[in-house]
Design an enzyme around this catalytic site. Structure first.
Site, PDB file in Angstrom:
ATOM      1  N   HIS A 207      -6.389  -6.882  -3.331  1.00 38.89           N
ATOM      2  CA  HIS A 207      -6.997  -5.954  -4.291  1.00 38.89           C
ATOM      3  C   HIS A 207      -6.039  -5.699  -5.451  1.00 38.89           C
ATOM      4  CE1 HIS A 207      -4.295  -3.378  -1.995  1.00 38.89           C
ATOM      5  NE2 HIS A 207      -4.368  -2.483  -2.975  1.00 38.89           N
ATOM      6  N   ASP A 209      -4.839  -2.256  -7.868  1.00 37.24           N
ATOM      7  CA  ASP A 209      -4.922  -0.798  -7.796  1.00 37.24           C
ATOM      8  C   ASP A 209      -5.669  -0.291  -9.032  1.00 37.24           C
ATOM      9  OD1 ASP A 209      -3.507  -0.844  -5.442  1.00 37.24           O
ATOM     10  OD2 ASP A 209      -1.562  -0.533  -6.402  1.00 37.24           O
ATOM     11  N   HIS A 265      -2.627  -7.836  -4.999  1.00 34.04           N
ATOM     12  CA  HIS A 265      -1.648  -7.876  -3.920  1.00 34.04           C
ATOM     13  C   HIS A 265      -2.342  -7.582  -2.594  1.00 34.04           C
ATOM     14  CE1 HIS A 265      -1.847  -3.795  -5.555  1.00 34.04           C
ATOM     15  NE2 HIS A 265      -1.499  -3.331  -4.363  1.00 34.04           N
ATOM     16  N   ARG A 276       5.604  -1.872  10.135  1.00 31.53           N
ATOM     17  CA  ARG A 276       5.914  -1.758   8.711  1.00 31.53           C
ATOM     18  C   ARG A 276       5.392  -0.413   8.253  1.00 31.53           C
ATOM     19  NH1 ARG A 276       6.374  -4.120   3.479  1.00 31.53           N
ATOM     20  NH2 ARG A 276       4.754  -3.368   2.069  1.00 31.53           N
TER      21      ARG A 276
HETATM   22  C1  GA4 Z   1      -6.706   0.738  -3.674  1.00 25.44           C
HETATM   23  C2  GA4 Z   1      -5.478   1.579  -4.106  1.00 25.44           C
HETATM   24  C3  GA4 Z   1      -5.324   2.872  -3.279  1.00 25.44           C
HETATM   25  O1  GA4 Z   1      -4.827   2.553  -1.980  1.00 25.44           O
HETATM   26  C4  GA4 Z   1      -6.668   3.618  -3.143  1.00 25.44           C
HETATM   27  C5  GA4 Z   1      -7.622   2.678  -2.414  1.00 25.44           C
HETATM   28  C6  GA4 Z   1      -8.998   3.236  -2.080  1.00 25.44           C
HETATM   29  C7  GA4 Z   1      -9.054   3.733  -0.624  1.00 25.44           C
HETATM   30  O2  GA4 Z   1      -8.383   3.200   0.236  1.00 25.44           O
HETATM   31  O3  GA4 Z   1      -9.824   4.665  -0.383  1.00 25.44           O
HETATM   32  C8  GA4 Z   1     -10.001   2.086  -2.398  1.00 25.44           C
HETATM   33  C9  GA4 Z   1      -9.164   0.973  -3.085  1.00 25.44           C
HETATM   34  C10 GA4 Z   1      -7.898   1.674  -3.510  1.00 25.44           C
HETATM   35  C11 GA4 Z   1      -9.888   0.293  -4.274  1.00 25.44           C
HETATM   36  C12 GA4 Z   1     -11.426   0.209  -4.194  1.00 25.44           C
HETATM   37  C13 GA4 Z   1     -12.040   1.312  -3.304  1.00 25.44           C
HETATM   38  C14 GA4 Z   1     -11.140   2.517  -3.321  1.00 25.44           C
HETATM   39  C15 GA4 Z   1     -10.782   1.527  -1.224  1.00 25.44           C
HETATM   40  C16 GA4 Z   1     -11.926   0.864  -1.887  1.00 25.44           C
HETATM   41  C17 GA4 Z   1     -12.699  -0.028  -1.295  1.00 25.44           C
HETATM   42  C18 GA4 Z   1      -6.469   4.981  -2.493  1.00 25.44           C
HETATM   43  C19 GA4 Z   1      -7.351   3.680  -4.462  1.00 25.44           C
HETATM   44  O4  GA4 Z   1      -7.308   4.562  -5.283  1.00 25.44           O
HETATM   45  O5  GA4 Z   1      -8.098   2.525  -4.672  1.00 25.44           O
END
Ligand code: GA4
Length: 334
Positions: A207, A209, A265, A276
């Site tokens: 994904h 961020d 990443h 980890r």
């Molecule tokens: C990816 C980055 C952060 O960990 C996060 C993630 C969020 C979650 O885990 O709830 C998201 C992911 C993240 C991107 C798309 C959406 C939202 C899970 C998901 C499928 C907390 C964020 O802000 O976006």
């Protein structure tokens, strides 16, 4: 030289790839800002050394995290489900993504942290102090990096990027991830075995961020990989518990009109005996803040690539999609 030593990394099928290492103690500010901009353009990912965050701040949060993850499942669930903030195990987001990890997802607002700490720790004030000190330190680090970027891009308002995450209503988050060691594919979700046969299962899938800038720190167990130049190859990042890794997010890509690319990443589950643990700060704007390419990045030759959107709208879009989706495409001007 500010890009101290691109640490040579090897993928299975390619030659060594260097990831930029930025020495923040460098006395030449203009060279420093230039090398950060270069790293953001070429990789969207870099490591920072001599960052000035005291070791005790890192150690105290790691201790608190380890203490939490060592609790029983029932105790951990008292922190509430991670939608939106709390404890999560194996499920990521709301649309069926899974991974071999458990985590705590927290909003960085100090009042929210002290409230939440009561359900997370037997010593809530110790927990909230460790978390708040860490957040303050990494927010300052993120702001220092963002100010250097603004200088390196010759933007007149030096605080144009950092003001988003310094804002009292910033929607920044902190995530504590715990990846238990997995001996072989028999231990993990059977649906993952098909895709991950004979390789490490996915801890946290591929994904980018959504936010502006991510500051990641992990213990000495590897697993993080970054995808460089869209060529489908994954580059393992050697662990370095004393330093931070910086990741460009989607909102930074939009603000720079695509000059910086958010870095894709993922984290593989590890097969060592030790878990980890990573601590990830996501620097975000307030929900009502508008994100659009900044004027300095737009010209007749370089027209705006993205429609303006609020951070709240972007977040909503992100949560309506899957983890690996390219959500910035929804806001592209065609
Ligand atoms: C990816 C980055 C952060 O960990 C996060 C993630 C969020 C979650 O885990 O709830 C998201 C992911 C993240 C991107 C798309 C959406 C939202 C899970 C998901 C499928 C907390 C964020 O802000 O976006």
């Amino acid at each position: 030289m500010v890009v101290a030593s691109p640490s040579p990394l090897r993928t299975k099928k390619t030659k060594a790839v260097g990831i930029p290492t930025i020495d923040l103690s460098s006395s030449c500010r203009s060279k420093l800002s230039e090398s950060i901009v270069k790293a953001c353009e070429e990789y969207g990912f870099f490591k920072v050394v001599n960052h000035g965050v005291p070791k005790q701040v890192l150690a105290r949060l790691e201790d608190q995290g380890a203490g939490f993850f060592a609790k029983s499942a029932a105790e951990k669930q008292r922190a509430g489900p991670a939608t939106p903030f709390g404890y999560g195990s194996k499920n990521i987001g709301r649309n069926g993504d899974t991974g071999e990890l458990e985590y705590l997802l927290l909003h960085t607002n100090p009042h929210t942290i002290s409230e939440r700490s009561k359900a997370i720790s037997n010593d809530p004030s110790k927990f909230s102090c460790a978390v708040n000190d860490y957040i303050e330190a990494v927010r300052d680090l993120a702001c220092a990096i963002l100010d250097l970027v603004a200088e390196g891009l010759w933007i007149s308002d030096k605080y144009i990027f950092s003001s988003f995450i310094r804002d009292a209503h910033s929607d920044s988050l902190l995530r504590l991830n715990h990846y238990p060691p997995i001996k072989d594919t028999k231990d993990c979700d059977p649906s993952l075995q098909l895709h991950q046969f004979r390789s490490n299962p996915i801890g946290f899938g591929e994904h980018s961020d959504p936010q502006i800038l991510t500051i990641l720190r992990a213990n000495d167990v590897g697993g993080l990989q970054i995808s460089l130049h869209d060529n489908g190859l994954w580059v393992p990042v050697p662990p370095d518990p004393n330093e931070f890794f910086v990741i460009v997010g989607d909102a930074f890509q939009a603000l720079t009109n695509g000059r910086f690319k958010s870095a894709r990443h993922r984290a593989l589950a590890n097969s060592s005996v030790k878990p980890r643990m990573s601590t990830v700060y996501f620097g975000a704007p307030p929900l009502n803040a508008w994100i659009s390419p900044i004027p300095e990045m737009v010209s007749p030759q370089n027209p705006s690539l993205y429609k303006p959107f609020t951070w709240g709208e972007y977040k909503k879009a992100a949560y309506s999609l899957r983890l690996g989706d390219s959500r910035l495409d929804l806001f592209k001007i065609h």
